[in-house]
Write an enzyme that holds these catalytic residues in place. Structure first.
Site, short mmCIF file in Angstrom:
data_model
loop_
_atom_site.label_atom_id
_atom_site.label_comp_id
_atom_site.label_asym_id
_atom_site.label_seq_id
_atom_site.Cartn_x
_atom_site.Cartn_y
_atom_site.Cartn_z
N GLN A 167 0.79 -1.20 0.05
CA GLN A 167 -0.03 -0.09 -0.08
C GLN A 167 1.09 1.15 0.13
OE1 GLN A 167 -2.79 -1.56 3.40
NE2 GLN A 167 -3.75 -0.08 2.11
N HIS A 178 -7.18 -9.21 6.74
CA HIS A 178 -7.14 -8.16 5.58
C HIS A 178 -5.81 -7.90 5.19
CE1 HIS A 178 -8.95 -4.44 3.68
NE2 HIS A 178 -7.78 -4.04 3.61
N GLU A 179 -4.95 -7.50 6.21
CA GLU A 179 -3.81 -7.18 5.93
C GLU A 179 -2.80 -8.34 5.18
OE1 GLU A 179 -3.19 -4.03 5.70
OE2 GLU A 179 -4.85 -3.62 7.01
NI NI Z 1 -6.52 -2.63 3.00
#
Ligand code: NI
Length: 160
Positions: free
Chosen positions: A51, A134-135
């Site tokens: 990210q 999620h990560e």
């Molecule tokens: Ni995310």
């Protein structure tokens, strides 16, 4: 420490399978520090290295309300998941307009390395377990649009 730019939406870096972290050096520590700072500044609960444009298996998570619960997961893997699940809403700093329902295990146990390469294991539940799932999905290029089961609609809560 410095803020990094959060990669959003269609950027292909979000869809890559990340490589293991092999060097636990000062440059890597700086990345982890920057990731935490960037996550806090964006009011997020977790952030994965892709990210911020880095294709490596590193994640920061803090599900506390006062920024005292920072956990760093390097080369993490989930080693067990509860049969019991949780159903709830999930968002992502890389998809700021998207919010929806996702089923996750209620409890997961993971194995990871810390910033110096030491292996540790931890069992977490509820929101923390959701954040881990999620990560870790991010590290394999799996992102929110591919697994939202139902979009969140604010009017569902009207009148509550
Ligand atoms: Ni995310």
């Amino acid at each position: 420490m410095a803020l990094r730019r959060i990669v959003t939406d269609g950027d292909p870096v979000l869809l890559k399978k990340c490589k293991p972290v092999e060097k636990f050096d000062s440059r890597f520590h700086e990345l982890l520090d920057d990731m935490a700072e960037t996550m806090y500044a964006a009011d997020g609960l977790g952030l994965a290295a892709p990210q911020v444009g880095i294709i490596r298996r590193a994640v920061v998570i803090d599900v506390s309300e006062d920024h005292t619960g920072l956990v760093e997961l390097v080369n993490p893997e989930i080693i067990s998941r509860s049969d019991e699940t949780q159903y709830g809403t999930e968002g992502c700093l890389s998809f700021p307009e998207m919010y929806g329902y996702v089923t996750r295990p209620k409890t997961v146990k993971f194995r990871a390395q810390d910033r110096n390469g030491n292996v540790y294991e931890k069992e977490v539940s509820d929101l923390f377990a959701r954040a881990v799932c999620h990560e870790l999905d991010h590290l394999d290029g799996t992102v929110l649009p591919s697994y939202i089961e139902k979009p969140y609609e604010p009017e569902e809560n009207a009148g509550e």
